[in-house]
Design a protein around this motif. Structure first.
Motif, PDB file in Angstrom:
ATOM      1  N   MET A 119       0.846  -1.192   0.000  1.00  9.60           N
ATOM      2  CA  MET A 119       0.000   0.000   0.000  1.00  9.60           C
ATOM      3  C   MET A 119       0.883   1.245   0.000  1.00  9.60           C
ATOM      4  SD  MET A 119      -2.790   1.066   2.869  1.00  9.60           S
ATOM      5  CE  MET A 119      -3.312  -0.639   2.949  1.00  9.60           C
ATOM      6  N   VAL A 151      -3.112   6.253   1.285  1.00  2.56           N
ATOM      7  CA  VAL A 151      -4.425   6.069   1.906  1.00  2.56           C
ATOM      8  C   VAL A 151      -5.052   7.440   2.090  1.00  2.56           C
ATOM      9  CG1 VAL A 151      -5.723   5.142   3.863  1.00  2.56           C
ATOM     10  CG2 VAL A 151      -3.540   4.095   3.227  1.00  2.56           C
ATOM     11  N   THR A 166      -4.693  12.641   3.056  1.00  3.41           N
ATOM     12  CA  THR A 166      -4.049  11.636   2.214  1.00  3.41           C
ATOM     13  C   THR A 166      -2.608  11.466   2.672  1.00  3.41           C
ATOM     14  OG1 THR A 166      -5.448  12.108   0.301  1.00  3.41           O
ATOM     15  CG2 THR A 166      -3.357  11.006  -0.130  1.00  3.41           C
ATOM     16  N   ARG A 168      -3.193   2.650   8.749  1.00  2.00           N
ATOM     17  CA  ARG A 168      -3.341   1.793   7.567  1.00  2.00           C
ATOM     18  C   ARG A 168      -2.067   1.806   6.714  1.00  2.00           C
ATOM     19  NH1 ARG A 168      -7.276   1.842  10.504  1.00  2.00           N
ATOM     20  NH2 ARG A 168      -9.431   1.374   9.881  1.00  2.00           N
ATOM     21  N   LEU A 169      -1.507   2.999   6.481  1.00  2.17           N
ATOM     22  CA  LEU A 169      -0.321   3.111   5.628  1.00  2.17           C
ATOM     23  C   LEU A 169       0.845   2.305   6.193  1.00  2.17           C
ATOM     24  CD1 LEU A 169       0.875   4.698   3.101  1.00  2.17           C
ATOM     25  CD2 LEU A 169       1.859   6.244   4.827  1.00  2.17           C
ATOM     26  N   ASP A 204       0.569  -0.143   8.325  1.00  3.60           N
ATOM     27  CA  ASP A 204       0.113  -1.494   8.668  1.00  3.60           C
ATOM     28  C   ASP A 204       0.401  -1.819  10.133  1.00  3.60           C
ATOM     29  OD1 ASP A 204      -1.071  -3.972   8.276  1.00  3.60           O
ATOM     30  OD2 ASP A 204       0.788  -4.931   7.592  1.00  3.60           O
ATOM     31  N   VAL A 259     -11.875   5.421   5.913  1.00  6.59           N
ATOM     32  CA  VAL A 259     -11.073   5.320   4.689  1.00  6.59           C
ATOM     33  C   VAL A 259     -11.982   5.499   3.475  1.00  6.59           C
ATOM     34  CG1 VAL A 259      -9.624   3.809   3.281  1.00  6.59           C
ATOM     35  CG2 VAL A 259      -9.372   3.812   5.779  1.00  6.59           C
ATOM     36  N   GLU A 278     -10.198   5.865   0.226  1.00  2.00           N
ATOM     37  CA  GLU A 278      -9.418   5.440  -0.931  1.00  2.00           C
ATOM     38  C   GLU A 278      -8.109   4.781  -0.500  1.00  2.00           C
ATOM     39  OE1 GLU A 278      -7.575   7.317  -5.089  1.00  2.00           O
ATOM     40  OE2 GLU A 278      -8.586   8.596  -3.635  1.00  2.00           O
ATOM     41  N   TYR A 279      -7.822   3.643  -1.084  1.00  2.00           N
ATOM     42  CA  TYR A 279      -6.516   2.993  -0.976  1.00  2.00           C
ATOM     43  C   TYR A 279      -5.835   3.055  -2.342  1.00  2.00           C
ATOM     44  CZ  TYR A 279      -7.617   0.541   3.451  1.00  2.00           C
ATOM     45  OH  TYR A 279      -7.916   0.231   4.748  1.00  2.00           O
TER      46      TYR A 279
END
Length: 301
Positions: free
Chosen positions: A1, A4, A43, A120-121, A123, A297, A299-300
């Motif tokens: 990834m 995000v 972002t 998220r970015l 992990d 979230v 957009e990934y």
């Protein structure tokens, strides 16, 4: 990834009860939060160092958004990185549509969005308990920005609990002023006006009970203890509130410590009518629905 994007909403207070200052200087609150459909997007992208940039709406003055170490997004990134023992490296862009210094908690929304996006970015799979703990360290409104919807807030506002049964759509007209209003100044004026304020403000049980009822049932239950001191500091805001109610809004009140004025309407069409009537009364006139989701979230990549 590699990237995000997380969206987080503005907040309003359907009820804001304020007590006398605690020993730590904070004021105990009893509040009912609602997240409304004005958003900032954060972002984050993979990078070898930390950077922060801003893409403001045309009604947001970039000078009002510091991009140094005092920005809540930078602080959020550092706290999250410290928790997991890693470097806070990311390229971060704030797309800001929430008016600044208006009592809408735009900075708190950015912090909440940053926590979710960076988790998220990188992990990290941070637990909900740790996310809310970090959010509370960042500011009183940040935990609610994570939660969204309708919520009951206590403590200094950072202890939040979802309010069930209050998902009926509400429509608001939001009238902002380019000149902000200092939250500490409003609280100081509150203390001057109410030196004997109770240590525990009253709970808004009736409002919570009526949240799922028709919009007219809650109009007269909306309340903000900071409205009096804010209007004392900025008397011209009374004219805005009067204009909104004369334009047909069900109720007008100040958002948080101001200076944004909120007007409850009966429908989306009614909100558009009131907004049109208020064009030119404030610096910016927007419409928004609520309640909406907290930081999420979108957009990934």
């Amino acid at each position: 990834m590699n990237a995000v994007t997380v969206r987080a909403p503005a907040k309003i207070n359907l009820h804001l009860g304020v007590g006398g200052p605690r020993d730590d200087g904070f004021h105990p609150l009893m509040t009912v939060y609602q997240a409304i459909g004005l958003y900032d997007d954060i972002t984050v992208r993979t990078a070898d160092s930390w950077s922060l940039a801003l893409e403001p709406a045309d009604y947001v003055d970039p000078a009002d958004v510091p991009l140094g170490d005092d920005n809540l997004v930078t602080r959020a990134g550092q706290l999250l990185a410290d928790l997991h023992g890693r470097e806070a490296h990311a390229e971060v862009l704030i797309r800001k549509d929430i008016p600044v210094a208006g009592g809408l908690a735009g900075g708190s929304a950015d912090a909440a969005a940053a926590l979710v996006a960076l988790d998220r970015l990188w992990d990290l799979q941070t637990s909900d308990e740790d996310m809310f703990r970090l959010a509370a360290q960042l500011g009183s409104d940040v935990p609610f920005a994570l939660l969204g919807g309708n919520a009951f807030g206590t403590g200094r506002g950072e202890v939040v609990e979802s309010v069930r049964g209050g998902d009926v759509a509400r429509w608001w007209v939001v009238v902002t002023a380019r000149e902000g209003l200092s939250t500490p100044s409003v609280y100081r004026r509150f203390d001057e006006l109410h030196p004997d304020a109770s240590a525990r403000p009253a709970a808004p049980h009736k409002l919570v009970a009526f949240l799922a009822d028709p919009v007219e049932a809650i109009a007269d239950l909306l309340h903000n203890d900071l409205q009096e001191p804010a209007l004392d500091l900025r008397p011209e805001l009374r004219d805005v509130l009067t204009a909104g109610e004369e334009a047909g809004a069900l109720h007008g009140l100040l958002s948080g410590s101001g200076p944004t004025c909120l007007f409850l309407c009966s429908s989306a069409d009614h909100a558009r009518e009131v907004a049109a009537a208020l064009d030119g009364v404030g610096d910016v006139v927007l419409t928004a629905n609520g309640p909406v989701a907290g930081a999420h979230v979108v957009e990934y990549a």
